[in-house]
Design a protein around this motif. Structure first.
Motif, short mmCIF file in Angstrom:
data_model
loop_
_atom_site.label_atom_id
_atom_site.label_comp_id
_atom_site.label_asym_id
_atom_site.label_seq_id
_atom_site.Cartn_x
_atom_site.Cartn_y
_atom_site.Cartn_z
N THR A 138 -3.34 63.75 5.67
CA THR A 138 -2.67 64.41 6.41
C THR A 138 -2.08 65.65 6.94
OG1 THR A 138 -2.04 62.05 7.25
CG2 THR A 138 -0.13 63.69 8.24
N GLN A 139 -1.90 66.19 5.20
CA GLN A 139 -1.60 68.06 4.93
C GLN A 139 -3.04 67.79 5.39
OE1 GLN A 139 -0.99 69.26 0.87
NE2 GLN A 139 0.40 70.47 2.18
N GLU A 140 -3.63 68.44 4.85
CA GLU A 140 -5.00 68.67 5.20
C GLU A 140 -5.34 69.08 7.34
OE1 GLU A 140 -9.89 68.58 4.48
OE2 GLU A 140 -8.65 68.15 3.39
N ALA A 141 -5.47 68.05 7.45
CA ALA A 141 -5.31 67.59 9.13
C ALA A 141 -4.50 68.44 9.42
CB ALA A 141 -5.51 65.67 9.65
N MET A 142 -3.27 68.58 9.40
CA MET A 142 -2.32 69.37 9.98
C MET A 142 -2.26 70.92 9.79
SD MET A 142 -0.58 67.40 11.15
CE MET A 142 -1.06 65.69 11.49
N GLN A 143 -3.32 70.96 9.08
CA GLN A 143 -3.39 72.55 8.48
C GLN A 143 -4.82 72.70 9.16
OE1 GLN A 143 -2.61 74.94 5.81
NE2 GLN A 143 -3.33 75.61 7.24
N TRP A 144 -5.36 72.33 9.58
CA TRP A 144 -7.11 72.09 10.28
C TRP A 144 -6.26 71.64 11.82
CZ3 TRP A 144 -12.06 70.00 10.88
CH2 TRP A 144 -12.92 70.01 9.91
N ASN A 145 -5.24 71.73 12.27
CA ASN A 145 -4.20 71.33 13.96
C ASN A 145 -3.93 72.72 13.79
OD1 ASN A 145 -5.46 69.33 14.86
ND2 ASN A 145 -3.10 68.52 14.17
N TYR A 151 5.90 60.62 18.53
CA TYR A 151 4.56 60.60 18.72
C TYR A 151 4.37 61.45 19.59
CZ TYR A 151 -0.16 59.04 20.46
OH TYR A 151 -1.20 58.88 20.39
N ASP A 152 4.88 62.80 20.27
CA ASP A 152 4.51 63.55 21.17
C ASP A 152 5.17 64.77 20.73
OD1 ASP A 152 4.32 64.29 23.77
OD2 ASP A 152 6.47 65.78 24.20
N LEU A 153 5.34 64.40 19.93
CA LEU A 153 5.35 66.15 18.51
C LEU A 153 4.28 66.21 18.06
CD1 LEU A 153 6.98 67.95 17.21
CD2 LEU A 153 7.75 66.44 15.35
N PHE A 154 4.02 64.96 17.24
CA PHE A 154 2.23 65.21 16.22
C PHE A 154 1.05 65.05 17.12
CE2 PHE A 154 5.59 63.90 12.95
CZ PHE A 154 4.99 65.02 11.66
N ILE A 206 -7.67 68.29 18.45
CA ILE A 206 -6.85 67.35 17.12
C ILE A 206 -7.42 66.09 16.96
CG2 ILE A 206 -5.76 66.23 18.87
CD1 ILE A 206 -3.04 66.51 17.52
N VAL A 207 -8.53 66.58 18.13
CA VAL A 207 -9.86 64.60 17.62
C VAL A 207 -10.40 64.49 16.40
CG1 VAL A 207 -11.82 63.19 18.54
CG2 VAL A 207 -9.87 64.00 19.90
N PHE A 208 -10.52 66.06 15.42
CA PHE A 208 -11.45 66.38 14.39
C PHE A 208 -10.34 65.43 13.47
CE2 PHE A 208 -15.98 66.05 14.96
CZ PHE A 208 -16.08 65.40 14.19
N PRO A 209 -9.27 66.64 13.63
CA PRO A 209 -8.16 66.61 12.72
C PRO A 209 -7.44 65.40 12.51
CG PRO A 209 -8.08 68.61 13.26
CD PRO A 209 -9.24 67.82 14.67
N GLU A 210 -7.40 64.23 13.50
CA GLU A 210 -6.74 63.18 13.70
C GLU A 210 -7.98 62.22 12.64
OE1 GLU A 210 -5.83 60.00 16.49
OE2 GLU A 210 -6.08 61.84 17.50
N LEU A 211 -9.86 62.13 14.08
CA LEU A 211 -10.07 60.81 13.17
C LEU A 211 -10.18 61.08 12.14
CD1 LEU A 211 -11.08 60.37 17.01
CD2 LEU A 211 -9.17 59.01 15.54
N ALA A 212 -10.94 62.32 11.69
CA ALA A 212 -12.10 62.52 10.85
C ALA A 212 -11.20 62.87 9.47
CB ALA A 212 -13.12 63.21 11.11
#
Length: 477
Positions: A189-196, A248-251, A170-176
């Motif tokens: 956020t949409q792209e980050a969730m696709q990464w995840n 928070y726990d969910l995401f 989750i780190v790269f999708p979250e921070l980058a």
């Protein structure tokens, strides 16, 4: 008070390829996304140190493996650098020089009595796949990863019993990608969730191959994923604060723990993405693959707890959706701190998450794959023999270990504790500022190694089978 370790409990340390190996031996174009982050902005890395040389593990792994034996390490977790290992990312063709290197590292670990634990991606996504396909935003990259994973299984499956698909996915999708803090500095956020999601899918496909083909699974091998998870503590038991902690726990926890361990995403996850115009590309066929191919074990990286509260102000409608729509961070009064990293120290959180795994996740077998304390300026605190006196690290490890052993006594299936890190290492952007290792890396002396006081404490603990700790018990009540 004495705390006893069971005979089969793995005591070891962790590392990552990109944070130790350096760039030696890489061919032109064989750079990872984290390598590219350094090339683009070396000025953002503390004192300019990046992954170019790192700890020079590429040349000095035999020396380090001997140090592991001297210290009594039972296990060492590191990664394969995907960008180094694969010659052609689209076909999965292996770079034979890199294969020989990783084969040699595993052999040397085994020779020194250290169990090799291998992670397939610790942020070493090939930069070519980011530039050409958009990285983990692409389903094609999922297929390239599966080819890479199978090549690694073929090479090392007969020697490596413990595999992990991703470290802290989750780190790269979250921070980058979502928060714009790391390169490539996106805020989507949409792209980050696709990464995840695509990483969860890649995990399931790698698990499927490892389970179905004879790469060691039938003879007792295990495969899992490493999550940087922690309990989410609400400020109060008010309905609003509890909901904030749940969101928070969910995401940040459940979008990995649920599908990887249980086989399904939380029921509210996709509807929430649709509600906020962030729905991602998902198919029923993919969800079936995820459901049918869950992990055998989990790795947990734990450094600090998550403390949140309900938002005190409405989310700005002009700003794209971010999970912070549902919460704000909460600073606990009187908390114990690591002032160098700015993180709360709360060892009981390790016990609390162990109980979550026991009670909510089928009591899955797991181990601590990272837990440590980064401290700046350690070189100023040496004794007459030049040994760093890192009593604070001994305290940190002992405190977390005692809570972990309590969880084991209560039925948690934790089978090991690997501290971050074996040696000091390069960290993203902090470079060598905060030191984490049992072993000092002396930048002023050709990166030579020297065991710290904590390393000698570790050796004695393993030899004795126990450690003594009285600690700061009132702080954690």
């Amino acid at each position: 008070m004495k705390y006893f370790l069971s005979k089969n409990f793995m005591m070891g340390a962790s590392a990552a390829a990109w944070q130790t190996e350096g760039w030696e031996g890489k061919k032109p174009g064989q750079e990872s996304l984290i390598d590219a982050a350094y090339k683009v902005n070396p000025d953002r890395w503390y004192e300019g140190y990046g992954p170019t040389i790192a700890t020079d593990f590429y040349h000095r792994y035999k020396e380090d493996c001997k140090l592991m034996k001297e210290m009594g390490l039972k296990a060492y977790r590191t990664s394969i650098d995907w960008s180094r290992f694969i010659k052609n990312y689209e076909t999965g063709e292996v770079n034979e020089d890199a294969a020989a290197f990783y084969d040699g590292v595993v052999d040397e670990l085994i020779k020194n009595g250290v169990e090799p634990i291998i992670c397939l991606e610790h942020w070493e996504l090939p930069n070519q796949l980011f530039e050409k396909y958009g990285g983990w935003n692409s389903k094609e990259v999922v297929e390239f990863y599966v080819k890479y994973a199978e090549a690694a299984f073929k090479l090392l499956g007969s020697k490596v019993k413990y595999w992990f698909t991703f470290n802290e996915p989750i780190v790269f999708p979250e921070l980058a990608i979502m928060d714009g803090i790391w390169y490539p500095y996106k805020s989507d956020t949409q792209e980050a969730m696709q990464w995840n999601y695509n990483k969860v899918l890649a995990n399931a496909k790698a698990v499927k191959i490892y389970h179905e083909k004879d790469y060691g699974y039938q003879s007792g091998g295990k495969i899992g994923i490493i999550i940087n998870a922690a309990p989410s503590y609400p400020r109060s038991q008010s309905t609003d604060d509890v909901k904030a902690a749940d969101m928070y726990d969910l995401f940040f926890n459940k979008i990995y723990t649920d599908p990887c361990i249980k086989g399904t995403f939380p029921e509210i996850y996709f509807p929430l993405l649709k509600k906020h115009d962030c729905m991602i590309a998902v198919t029923d066929e993919e969800l079936a693959i995820i459901q049918a191919n869950t992990i055998d074990m989990m790795g947990l990286n734990y450094y600090r707890p998550n403390r949140v509260k309900a938002r005190s102000a409405a989310w700005n409608p002009e700003v794209k959706f971010n999970p912070q729509y549902y919460y704000e961070n909460y600073e606990l009064q009187g908390k114990k701190m690591n002032p160098f990293r700015g993180w709360e120290i709360y060892a009981k959180g390790l016990y609390d998450f162990a109980m979550i795994l026991k009670n909510e996740y089928n009591n899955i077998p797991w181990l601590v794959t990272e837990n440590g304390m980064g401290v700046a300026g350690e070189e100023k605190h040496k004794d007459a023999d030049g040994v760093i006196q890192d009593d604070y690290r001994i305290d940190f490890v002992a405190d977390h270990l005692r809570w972990l052993l309590k969880a084991v006594e209560e039925g948690s299936q934790c089978f090991g504790y690997l501290m971050w890190n074996f040696t000091d290492n390069v960290s993203p952007y902090n470079a060598f500022k905060n030191r984490y290792g049992y072993i000092e890396i002396d930048l002023d002396d050709n990166r030579n190694r020297r065991i710290k006081k904590s390393g000698y404490w570790f050796k004695k603990t393993v030899e004795d089978g126990y450690f003594e700790y009285d600690g700061f018990e009132p702080v954690y009540k």
